[in-house]
Design a protein around this motif. Structure first.
Motif, short mmCIF file in Angstrom:
data_model
loop_
_atom_site.label_atom_id
_atom_site.label_comp_id
_atom_site.label_asym_id
_atom_site.label_seq_id
_atom_site.Cartn_x
_atom_site.Cartn_y
_atom_site.Cartn_z
N ALA A 155 -75.17 1.28 -2.98
CA ALA A 155 -75.82 1.28 -1.73
C ALA A 155 -76.60 -0.02 -1.10
O ALA A 155 -77.30 -0.55 -2.00
CB ALA A 155 -76.48 2.61 -1.29
N GLY A 156 -76.35 -0.58 0.02
CA GLY A 156 -77.13 -1.86 0.35
C GLY A 156 -76.45 -3.21 0.15
O GLY A 156 -76.69 -4.12 0.49
N GLY A 157 -75.09 -2.77 -0.64
CA GLY A 157 -74.32 -3.84 -1.11
C GLY A 157 -73.24 -4.27 -0.09
O GLY A 157 -73.38 -3.78 1.09
N SER A 158 -72.55 -5.12 -0.37
CA SER A 158 -71.58 -5.79 0.61
C SER A 158 -70.21 -5.84 0.05
O SER A 158 -69.94 -6.08 -1.19
CB SER A 158 -71.86 -7.04 1.17
N LEU A 159 -69.09 -5.55 0.90
CA LEU A 159 -67.62 -5.76 0.42
C LEU A 159 -67.05 -6.45 1.66
O LEU A 159 -67.38 -6.28 2.99
CB LEU A 159 -66.71 -4.67 0.19
N ARG A 160 -65.85 -7.18 1.43
CA ARG A 160 -65.26 -7.87 2.56
C ARG A 160 -63.70 -7.41 2.24
O ARG A 160 -63.08 -7.62 1.31
CB ARG A 160 -65.23 -9.35 2.48
N LEU A 161 -63.29 -6.86 3.24
CA LEU A 161 -61.77 -6.15 3.30
C LEU A 161 -60.74 -7.33 3.91
O LEU A 161 -61.40 -7.75 4.81
CB LEU A 161 -61.61 -4.84 3.85
N ASN A 210 -55.55 -16.24 12.58
CA ASN A 210 -54.31 -16.11 12.96
C ASN A 210 -53.36 -16.87 12.20
O ASN A 210 -52.12 -16.41 11.83
CB ASN A 210 -54.22 -16.44 14.51
N PRO A 211 -53.69 -17.99 11.78
CA PRO A 211 -52.66 -18.83 10.90
C PRO A 211 -52.37 -18.48 9.67
O PRO A 211 -51.07 -18.49 9.01
CB PRO A 211 -53.28 -20.34 10.91
N LYS A 212 -53.43 -17.44 9.16
CA LYS A 212 -53.29 -16.73 7.91
C LYS A 212 -52.60 -15.32 7.99
O LYS A 212 -52.43 -14.80 6.97
CB LYS A 212 -54.34 -17.02 7.16
N ASN A 213 -52.48 -15.00 9.28
CA ASN A 213 -51.97 -13.54 9.44
C ASN A 213 -53.01 -12.57 8.74
O ASN A 213 -52.49 -11.68 8.48
CB ASN A 213 -50.52 -13.39 9.00
N THR A 214 -54.27 -12.71 8.94
CA THR A 214 -55.17 -12.08 8.16
C THR A 214 -56.27 -11.64 8.98
O THR A 214 -56.72 -12.35 9.94
CB THR A 214 -55.83 -12.62 7.13
N VAL A 215 -56.63 -10.28 8.89
CA VAL A 215 -57.84 -9.70 9.58
C VAL A 215 -58.93 -9.53 8.46
O VAL A 215 -58.25 -8.78 7.57
CB VAL A 215 -57.37 -8.47 10.50
N TYR A 216 -60.18 -9.45 8.70
CA TYR A 216 -61.11 -9.31 7.79
C TYR A 216 -61.85 -8.19 8.33
O TYR A 216 -62.36 -8.01 9.49
CB TYR A 216 -61.92 -10.37 7.46
N LEU A 217 -62.64 -7.32 7.31
CA LEU A 217 -64.00 -6.56 7.82
C LEU A 217 -64.98 -6.83 6.71
O LEU A 217 -64.94 -6.43 5.74
CB LEU A 217 -63.45 -5.25 7.61
N GLN A 218 -65.95 -7.55 7.22
CA GLN A 218 -67.12 -7.77 6.64
C GLN A 218 -68.33 -6.50 6.50
O GLN A 218 -68.54 -6.21 7.65
CB GLN A 218 -67.90 -9.14 6.93
N MET A 219 -68.36 -5.90 5.55
CA MET A 219 -69.15 -4.78 5.35
C MET A 219 -70.53 -5.41 4.69
O MET A 219 -70.34 -5.11 3.38
CB MET A 219 -68.45 -3.62 4.69
N ASN A 220 -71.68 -4.97 5.44
CA ASN A 220 -72.76 -5.35 4.87
C ASN A 220 -73.87 -3.88 5.15
O ASN A 220 -73.43 -3.21 5.66
CB ASN A 220 -73.69 -6.43 5.42
N SER A 221 -74.69 -3.97 4.13
CA SER A 221 -75.77 -2.77 4.12
C SER A 221 -74.81 -1.60 3.79
O SER A 221 -75.36 -0.56 4.75
CB SER A 221 -76.74 -2.82 5.39
N LEU A 222 -74.11 -1.28 3.05
CA LEU A 222 -73.23 -0.16 2.77
C LEU A 222 -74.12 0.96 2.52
O LEU A 222 -74.90 1.09 1.64
CB LEU A 222 -72.08 -0.66 1.81
N LYS A 223 -73.69 2.14 3.15
CA LYS A 223 -74.30 3.47 2.79
C LYS A 223 -73.07 4.38 2.27
O LYS A 223 -72.07 4.35 2.51
CB LYS A 223 -74.63 4.15 4.23
N PRO A 224 -73.67 5.63 1.37
CA PRO A 224 -72.78 6.43 0.75
C PRO A 224 -72.10 6.90 2.03
O PRO A 224 -70.86 7.23 1.58
CB PRO A 224 -73.94 7.44 0.28
N GLU A 225 -72.43 7.08 3.31
CA GLU A 225 -71.76 7.66 4.08
C GLU A 225 -70.51 6.63 4.64
O GLU A 225 -69.55 7.20 5.38
CB GLU A 225 -72.48 8.07 5.30
N ASP A 226 -70.66 5.60 4.18
CA ASP A 226 -69.34 4.51 4.48
C ASP A 226 -68.22 4.79 3.55
O ASP A 226 -67.18 4.12 3.84
CB ASP A 226 -69.77 3.07 4.62
#
Length: 123
Positions: free
Chosen positions: A14-20, A74-90
């Motif tokens: 909790a409180g950490g980050s991930l990037r999808l 778009n050139p990489k055909n990629t979408v990202y989701l940067q997730m910060n301050s993660l909570k258990p409910e995420d």
């Protein structure tokens, strides 16, 4: 036909980050509205964030606003989701989706889905 492959999930405190990341096959990636949804056990799939085709405007669920950021390359055909301050409910399986239109809040607005990636948040 578009195939979507997500990556980047995992275990974080909790409180950490991930990037999808979600990479799409095929052409004309910029013509798709891209969204992230999540589904926790026993719950319905819910909207998290979207980035609209062409113009790139973004929208977020209230529960993640200010903590998550969606972006696309778009050139990489990629979408990202940067997730910060993660909570258990995420904690959930996160799904990437692609749609041909400008609607983005409902699963039915999308035409293609990835297989999902698990995000686990420990308290």
């Amino acid at each position: 036909q578009v195939q979507l492959v997500e990556s980047g999930g995992g275990l974080v405190q909790a409180g950490g980050s991930l990037r999808l990341s979600c990479t799409a096959s095929g052409r004309s990636f910029s013509s798709y509205t891209m969204g992230w949804f999540r589904q926790a056990p026993g719950k319905q799939r819910e909207f998290v964030a979207a980035i609209v085709r062409y113009g790139g405007s973004t929208s977020y669920a209230d529960s993640v606003k200010g903590r998550f950021t969606i972006s696309r390359d778009n050139p990489k055909n990629t979408v990202y989701l940067q997730m910060n301050s993660l909570k258990p409910e995420d904690m959930a399986v996160y799904y990437c989706a692609a749609g041909r239109g400008y609607r983005f809040m409902r699963p039915g607005d999308y035409d293609y889905w990835g297989q999902g990636t698990q995000v686990t948040v420990s308290s």
